[in-house]
Motif scaffolding. Sequence first.
Motif, short mmCIF file in Angstrom:
data_model
loop_
_atom_site.label_atom_id
_atom_site.label_comp_id
_atom_site.label_asym_id
_atom_site.label_seq_id
_atom_site.Cartn_x
_atom_site.Cartn_y
_atom_site.Cartn_z
N SER A 27 0.62 -1.55 0.13
CA SER A 27 0.12 -0.01 0.18
C SER A 27 0.73 1.33 -0.27
CB SER A 27 -0.92 0.04 0.86
OG SER A 27 -0.59 0.10 2.43
N THR B 4 -1.28 3.38 -2.15
CA THR B 4 -0.40 5.22 -3.14
C THR B 4 -1.43 4.61 -3.96
OG1 THR B 4 0.83 3.44 -3.48
CG2 THR B 4 1.82 5.37 -1.87
N GLU C 130 -10.46 0.75 -2.67
CA GLU C 130 -11.17 2.22 -1.98
C GLU C 130 -9.66 2.70 -0.72
OE1 GLU C 130 -14.67 -0.88 -1.75
OE2 GLU C 130 -15.31 1.47 -1.86
N SER C 131 -8.88 1.68 -0.32
CA SER C 131 -8.39 2.64 0.28
C SER C 131 -7.42 3.36 -0.10
CB SER C 131 -7.56 1.59 1.30
OG SER C 131 -6.59 1.21 0.49
N ASP C 132 -6.45 4.25 1.13
CA ASP C 132 -6.15 5.29 1.03
C ASP C 132 -4.67 4.88 0.71
OD1 ASP C 132 -5.30 6.44 3.98
OD2 ASP C 132 -5.03 4.23 3.47
N LYS D 209 -1.95 0.90 -6.49
CA LYS D 209 -3.76 0.49 -6.59
C LYS D 209 -2.70 0.23 -8.54
CE LYS D 209 -6.33 3.62 -3.75
NZ LYS D 209 -6.80 4.56 -3.90
#
Lengths: 958, 434
Positions: free
Chosen positions: A345, A389, A385-387, A393
Amino acid sequence: MRGELQMERQEKIEQRIGKARLWYRLLSVLAAWGLIIWMLSPSLCTSAPSSSIKTLIVTGQNTHDWKTSSSAIKQMLENTGLFEVDMAISPAQGEDMGAFLPDFASYQLVLLDYSQEEWSEDAKNAFVSYVRSGGGVVVYHGANNTFSRWKEYNQIIGLGGWDGRDETSGPYVYWKDGEIVRDKSPGIGGQHTTPYAFEVINRDKTHPITRGLPEKWMHAEDELYGLLRGPAENLHVLATAYSDPAHLGTGRHEPMLFTIQFGKGRVFHTVLGHAGTEAPPTALECVGFIVTFQRGAEWAATGEVTQEIPGFFPAVYRDYGTPDDVRRWKNYRSPELKEILKQASSYHYGKDEEILAELRDYVRAVRNNPEIRKRSEKQLATFLESDATLASKMAVCRHLREIGFSVSVPVLSKMLFQEETSDLARYALEKISDVSAEQALIQGLGKTTGKTRLGIMASLGNRRAEKAVPYLEEFLYGADKAEAVAAAKALGQIAHPNAADVLSKALADTSGQMQAHIASSLLSCAEELLANKNSDEAEEIFEALMQAKLPLHILQAAFKGRIAISGSEAKGTIIHALKGKDAVWHAPAIAVVRDVFDESEIQELCAVLPGLPPESQVQLLEVLSHYRVKASLESAIQATKNENRDIRIAALHALESIGDATTVELLVHHAAKSGGQEQEAARTSLWSLKAKDVDQAILLNLAKQNDTDVQNELIMSVGERRISEGLNWLLAKARSSDTKNRQQAIKALKNVASPSDLPLLVKLLISVDEERDQMEMASTIAAVVQKSPQLEGEARPVMNVLPDVSDIPSRRALYRTLGKIGDDSTLHVLREALDDDDKDVQDAAVRALAEWPATTAQEDLLHIAHTSTNPIHKILSLQSYIRMVEMEYYRSPERAVKSLQDVLDISRPEEKKLILGILPTFASKEALGLAESLLQEKAVEVEAKMAIEKMKEKLYKD
Amino acid sequence: MNRRQFLKLSTAAAVGAFGFPQIVPASVLGKSGTVAPSNRIVMAGIGFGMMGIPNMEAFLEKDEVQWVAVCDLDENHLEQARDIVNQRYGNKDCAVYRDFRELCQRTDIDAVSIAVPDHWHAIPVIACARAGFDIYGEKPLSHDLLEGRAMCEAVKRYGRIWQTGSWQRSVANFHHACELVRNGRIGKILKVEVGLPQGHYDFAGTAHLNTYGPPPKELDYDFWLGPAPYSQYCTARIHMNWRWIMDFGGGQLMDWVGHHVDIAHWGMGFDYTGPVEIQGWGEFPRRGIWDSPIRYYLKAKYADGTPMDIAGGFDEIRGGTKWIGEHGWVWVNREAQETHPPALWNEFIGPDEHRLYRSRDHYQNFLDCVKSRKKTITPIEVAHRSASVGHLGVIAIELGHKIRWDPKTETILDDPEATRLLGRSYRSPWQLGL
């Protein structure tokens, strides 16, 4: 009234009870599901459900690192969720073994990771009766290194090694010539290779343990056990591996995984999994080892294998595997996607990419398992849907492109509607076949603007989304030009009849650039219609296009399309177009001639040819050259007389394929009297004419044509076509008074003469006067010598003549010929000639040696380079010497470089450049050194730099 | 109203017999259509990062060429190219463009030479075909298989002449090797082996410039990225070294498939077909900025049963192309060849035998065909077929299982997963669009 109220109340109560019952039912169902889920959840299996296999690992002493191995295999088994594992750790070596008595009977499976000190009798008996009465056993690696004198142990493990095992222990067992053999030969029992990664071959695809495993897989670096021997009763081999002598192996296919039946007990024996000093042990982390171990254990305990084979299994589908095929699992279990994603992530450009590689491995491993793949898709979608990078993604979207179905579409849709993430989303959505993906894209048309919207149109085009047609239509008429163009292009890709309708309507309503885009797309639609056998509709489109004010090549494309489908009218249309005043229709018409006209029909075309403008004639002649009939031949012949040079050239080219023996004279005259491209065309055709009698025609022409230019061409063609019947002609022409003819004939003899003609050729050599002709003749002789099968005494025809020849020019010619032939047995002649009284003879000898085609004259040349007083001879010899060093490219670089170093002091810049030119062949530290030493010299600095660069490239390539 | 009626309504000019207009006003339309042989071929170039300059210089040497424009996204490359042209003609007439779409508006250009990174092959080629230009394009034809097919369709539709930079076909020893094989001099072919380079090669000398950051001002980086997925700028990932990144190129495999596999096809007569099966293995780097396969081994099989192995980094497969037949073998590479038996190489292929297209000057062949409209020695369909072998190979490597392919319909059989990988989505606003 009261009765009604009562009934009402009764109903209400019943309803309430009914509801309650419903709730109760619902709750109990939920509870039951909850219980089931809880029971099946592996993470809750530490307090294992009653269906787990009670397992005991026996360890405590070993020649291996039992502490590491036993905890590793415990973890391995626990990771499956099927086993409840206890450890029975013996006293250390040297201590009292009397009290060591594991409670075998309480277990379903016993795992042996023990070797060294003998157990007590009680323990031994307990173990044997455990197995006999149906207990499962896994024999792991070092456990077969021990207890060579305990009879039942060896019956249980089947095969073992070391500890004094020999032929009295039982036979060797291995795979040979397609089957398992039992070999009673005398010899020690047990050896192993040095550690290396090796292929394991599946020998039984029906057994529960190995069923579903690939034919072969790659096992991580391990010691490969060989020469195991034992009773091998009721023993069945599941997998073997070739024990490579290069790693001190036996050269046999040794058993790696096998089963034994002892009484009622099942035994699984794996010889893999050395745990030495490396931590964690590479062999134990190997996925191939872990999975076979887990499967073998389940089988030994229950007789069946319920576990699935993971996608990570290191299968090899090629001829042989390499260490890169090995797969490892940290902590002996497959990685969890959520762990990988957590680490990924924060990925951004410039950070360690390894985590993306792990993600890739994971996706690749699970893609063949529909359930896990679907779960993974869900997790990947949640990740989006997460934050995390954007870069991470994007990596995830790449994988959704590969494995996504409907589950991830909602999330991707949200991303699609936002500019920042739209491209990422489309990377996946474009390839997801589910209808929801298409719906999302169509929705996106309305929810986005600018280039985001354009991108969505592109994706709809790529998907050939017929449903998008009405939405795209609107944009054709919109104010935004870019959107209109994008919509037109997408409609052209979709090419569905509905798209064709929309585009046809727009054709009339647009103009200029936009209309051209519409037209291009309509062409695509027309092709699609044709492919679906709708020629009428395609024809309408072509006709409409031809009437619009469009760029010429679009009109031409439409015209071409129209002709091609006009069936019987096609020929007429083509002719009409060619006869018309407008040359623009010629090219498309000519382009389809071959699809429309067959050989019997081209008369009319040939008639039209002369009236066409030059460019059209050139094109039509090319097309006519594919028709091998009289009409086209005549047309081409006529065209060779055209005043336009390009038409003549095109005609000459055409004759290559349609000319025949009658064309020879024309071509020869043409070649003789023209130059440049025209001459080249005439010659190429003359040399390539296929028809029969062409060779004869050439020879006939030789006889009757007097013009020397024509003769020249004829002689050349005899050589190029290798007309063996022309030999005598050539020999005669080699004595011609015309210089060009003479030289041409001598050259042509190279191709036409054979070794048996050599005496004639040598005679010719010494009868020729001019030096230039002599040298040419010498080359010819050398070339013909090459054709002889034997490689010794090639120069005999020359040597035979040499003693009888005394005049200097002839002797020079003969020596030069020896130089070109390069027969080592004649070197002595040239060496003697070096000391001849006559300077010209000496010169010939030096030049002959300098031309030597092999390296045998190397020392002679070096000597001449050093000692000669004639500067030209020095240079010639030196340069040849350098050339010969290069010839020996197979020699060690140090030697080559030294040879070159030795002549640096007598080399001028020219020779130094030669040396630098060949240094890269010997790229090495020494060669680099030599080149670097020349960097100082201005005259050769550039070449030195180039040489260094080339060598560095060779030496330090990735 | 239906389409038929729309089309009838749009009829403007009077239509003669056979349905095409008698008079075409030249002022409204583009060029006259083909180059009159006596006229010069007007050319322009797109892309001058590596092959663009040598290609242009070769064309500039031809008297029949008039070079009028250059196009590039890097100001330095653009200026360098322009200066070369101006020096050649002794004037300052060479036009410069940064956006190839503007170049495509010109009506005076006959042909373009395109030498851009793989991910940029399809769009300009299709645009130029639509614009009516003949094209000299680089290999591998395309960045993915579906693009390649679209490019072939566009060139065919507009009747354009295409030459691929697979210049080995115009070299004598490759030609002779293929003729020997095609004429059965080694009998039935039992196996073909194609050896390609391994690893990565630092063409630009920029491998060490591997930090990400803002792009230099002389480069329009966003345009340079074009249809490829966004990534931050990094010098080692662009000029010349883009080919080691799968988003832009295809590594050594795709770089060389248009040379040695092209030759393999030529020798076998497989120009218009492809394998029916392919499987393979490739080692992808797990770290670093370059992600194309370092070593790879592909096993392909063709419809007649012929196996073809394509490998990089395996000593047993020699660099170049080798056909192994019943009666011997032929091996060929640049400036080198070997046969077994050795004397086989000197055998003469006579006029009556099967002759292959002969060209000894790849650029001249293109120019000749621009005038005669004859197909070049490496037409686009041929380029597509050799590139396809590479594309399918990459898919086979990524998936780790055998791919079955139907070369006639150009579809992957029974494998929706692999089918997904045949093409990819473009970054907005770029569009493949035919």
